[in-house]
Design a protein around this motif. Structure first.
Motif, mmCIF file in Angstrom:
data_model
loop_
_atom_site.group_PDB
_atom_site.id
_atom_site.type_symbol
_atom_site.label_atom_id
_atom_site.label_comp_id
_atom_site.label_asym_id
_atom_site.label_seq_id
_atom_site.Cartn_x
_atom_site.Cartn_y
_atom_site.Cartn_z
ATOM 1 N N SER A 51 -15.752 -2.311 9.481
ATOM 2 C CA SER A 51 -16.237 -3.383 10.367
ATOM 3 C C SER A 51 -15.566 -4.729 10.104
ATOM 4 N N ALA A 52 -14.826 -4.842 9.025
ATOM 5 C CA ALA A 52 -14.153 -6.115 8.722
ATOM 6 C C ALA A 52 -12.987 -6.329 9.677
ATOM 7 N N ASP A 53 -12.752 -7.581 10.016
ATOM 8 C CA ASP A 53 -11.586 -7.906 10.842
ATOM 9 C C ASP A 53 -10.313 -7.843 10.008
ATOM 10 N N THR A 54 -10.427 -8.265 8.743
ATOM 11 C CA THR A 54 -9.275 -8.358 7.851
ATOM 12 C C THR A 54 -9.663 -7.831 6.479
ATOM 13 N N LEU A 55 -8.749 -7.118 5.851
ATOM 14 C CA LEU A 55 -8.948 -6.675 4.468
ATOM 15 C C LEU A 55 -7.895 -7.322 3.587
ATOM 16 N N VAL A 56 -8.308 -7.793 2.422
ATOM 17 C CA VAL A 56 -7.394 -8.294 1.402
ATOM 18 C C VAL A 56 -7.483 -7.310 0.249
ATOM 19 N N LEU A 57 -6.368 -6.660 -0.033
ATOM 20 C CA LEU A 57 -6.350 -5.611 -1.049
ATOM 21 C C LEU A 57 -5.669 -6.105 -2.313
ATOM 22 N N LEU A 58 -6.337 -5.923 -3.440
ATOM 23 C CA LEU A 58 -5.790 -6.285 -4.740
ATOM 24 C C LEU A 58 -5.387 -5.006 -5.459
ATOM 25 N N LYS A 88 6.299 3.549 3.076
ATOM 26 C CA LYS A 88 7.759 3.694 3.109
ATOM 27 C C LYS A 88 8.446 2.336 3.024
ATOM 28 N N ASP A 89 7.952 1.363 3.780
ATOM 29 C CA ASP A 89 8.568 0.042 3.808
ATOM 30 C C ASP A 89 8.418 -0.692 2.473
ATOM 31 N N ALA A 90 7.260 -0.574 1.835
ATOM 32 C CA ALA A 90 7.049 -1.222 0.538
ATOM 33 C C ALA A 90 7.945 -0.601 -0.528
ATOM 34 N N SER A 91 8.092 0.695 -0.470
ATOM 35 C CA SER A 91 8.976 1.379 -1.420
ATOM 36 C C SER A 91 10.427 0.962 -1.201
ATOM 37 N N ALA A 92 10.851 0.902 0.053
ATOM 38 C CA ALA A 92 12.229 0.519 0.367
ATOM 39 C C ALA A 92 12.523 -0.916 -0.066
ATOM 40 N N ALA A 93 11.515 -1.785 -0.012
ATOM 41 C CA ALA A 93 11.691 -3.185 -0.399
ATOM 42 C C ALA A 93 11.546 -3.394 -1.900
ATOM 43 N N GLY A 94 11.199 -2.330 -2.624
ATOM 44 C CA GLY A 94 11.042 -2.447 -4.067
ATOM 45 C C GLY A 94 9.832 -3.261 -4.479
ATOM 46 N N MET A 95 8.764 -3.184 -3.706
ATOM 47 C CA MET A 95 7.558 -3.954 -4.018
ATOM 48 C C MET A 95 6.953 -3.474 -5.336
ATOM 49 N N THR A 96 6.573 -4.444 -6.153
ATOM 50 C CA THR A 96 5.945 -4.161 -7.443
ATOM 51 C C THR A 96 4.736 -5.068 -7.608
ATOM 52 N N SER A 97 3.912 -4.744 -8.556
ATOM 53 C CA SER A 97 2.765 -5.593 -8.886
ATOM 54 C C SER A 97 3.260 -6.813 -9.637
ATOM 55 N N PRO A 98 2.597 -7.913 -9.558
ATOM 56 C CA PRO A 98 1.377 -8.162 -8.797
ATOM 57 C C PRO A 98 1.687 -8.440 -7.324
ATOM 58 N N ALA A 99 0.816 -7.961 -6.482
ATOM 59 C CA ALA A 99 0.973 -8.175 -5.048
ATOM 60 C C ALA A 99 -0.395 -8.232 -4.385
ATOM 61 N N ILE A 100 -0.469 -8.989 -3.319
ATOM 62 C CA ILE A 100 -1.671 -9.075 -2.490
ATOM 63 C C ILE A 100 -1.304 -8.477 -1.146
ATOM 64 N N THR A 158 -13.996 -12.420 10.005
ATOM 65 C CA THR A 158 -14.489 -11.915 8.728
ATOM 66 C C THR A 158 -13.363 -11.261 7.947
ATOM 67 N N TYR A 159 -13.458 -11.354 6.631
ATOM 68 C CA TYR A 159 -12.539 -10.620 5.778
ATOM 69 C C TYR A 159 -13.290 -10.115 4.559
ATOM 70 N N GLU A 160 -12.787 -9.036 4.021
ATOM 71 C CA GLU A 160 -13.363 -8.447 2.814
ATOM 72 C C GLU A 160 -12.251 -8.286 1.800
ATOM 73 N N VAL A 161 -12.597 -8.484 0.540
ATOM 74 C CA VAL A 161 -11.656 -8.321 -0.557
ATOM 75 C C VAL A 161 -12.003 -7.027 -1.276
ATOM 76 N N VAL A 162 -10.993 -6.165 -1.448
ATOM 77 C CA VAL A 162 -11.204 -4.870 -2.102
ATOM 78 C C VAL A 162 -10.206 -4.734 -3.242
ATOM 79 N N SER A 163 -10.720 -4.493 -4.434
ATOM 80 C CA SER A 163 -9.857 -4.234 -5.578
ATOM 81 C C SER A 163 -9.614 -2.731 -5.634
ATOM 82 N N VAL A 164 -8.386 -2.323 -5.376
ATOM 83 C CA VAL A 164 -8.067 -0.907 -5.248
ATOM 84 C C VAL A 164 -7.913 -0.269 -6.621
ATOM 85 N N GLY A 165 -6.948 -0.715 -7.413
ATOM 86 C CA GLY A 165 -6.751 -0.195 -8.770
ATOM 87 C C GLY A 165 -6.888 1.308 -8.855
#
Length: 171
Positions: free
Chosen positions: A56-63, A110-122, A38-45
């Motif tokens: 209870s979800a096995d996997t989360l997909v965060l937008l 910390k890792d996302a910041s160090a890698a310079g992650m920006t939107s859009p990202a999944i 199972t997976y659930e999609v969550v729009s964080v914003g």
């Protein structure tokens, strides 16, 4: 097919694949497998989210989670997810600028910041992220992201350009 008359509006619907499933697939992260079904999609914003509702979800997909990933990770751990749960964040997925950071809930901010992650990202959270090493196919092409100049006429360059693109290059 009949072209519309001048007074009519013509709308064409083109089916596509959602970024929810396409981006993780290009990153080598399946949303489900035999033991995680199972997976659930969550729009964080800017939303306030009760993370225990998603425990209870096995996997989360965060937008839209890049700016709030530290807060999200803390909320998930407080809701019962292990701090060692794998996380993959993929920026500008399905393009030649795609980049993926693999981490855990404990260190993703910390890792996302160090890698310079920006939107859009999944962002994908769950054990399925562990399959990336075996399934990553796009970012591991030998010339992935290289920009290659083919100094030939359009007709002469077609074959070489196609071959370079098959190896991940941009020509």
């Amino acid at each position: 097919f009949r072209p519309p008359e001048r007074s009519q509006t013509y709308i064409e619907i083109v089916p596509g694949i959602s970024s929810v499933s396409a981006v993780p697939a290009y990153a080598g992260v399946p949303l489900t497998n035999r033991s995680n079904r199972t997976y659930e999609v969550v729009s964080v914003g800017d939303a306030t989210i009760n993370w225990s509702e998603h425990s209870s979800a096995d996997t989360l997909v965060l937008l839209s989670a890049v700016a709030r990933i530290g807060e999200v990770a803390t909320g998930l751990v407080e809701a019962g997810w292990s701090a060692d749960t794998p996380v993959a964040m993929t920026r500008v997925g399905t393009t030649t600028d795609q980049a993926t950071v693999v981490s855990t809930l404990a260190t993703i901010a910390k890792d996302a910041s160090a890698a310079g992650m920006t939107s859009p990202a999944i962002t994908v959270v769950g054990a399925v992220v562990g399959m990336r090493d075996a399934l990553s196919w796009f970012e591991t092409k030998p010339l992935f992201g290289w920009r290659v100049l083919v100094p030939r006429t359009k007709e002469q360059a077609a074959g070489l350009s196609a071959r370079l693109r098959s190896y991940g290059a941009v020509s």
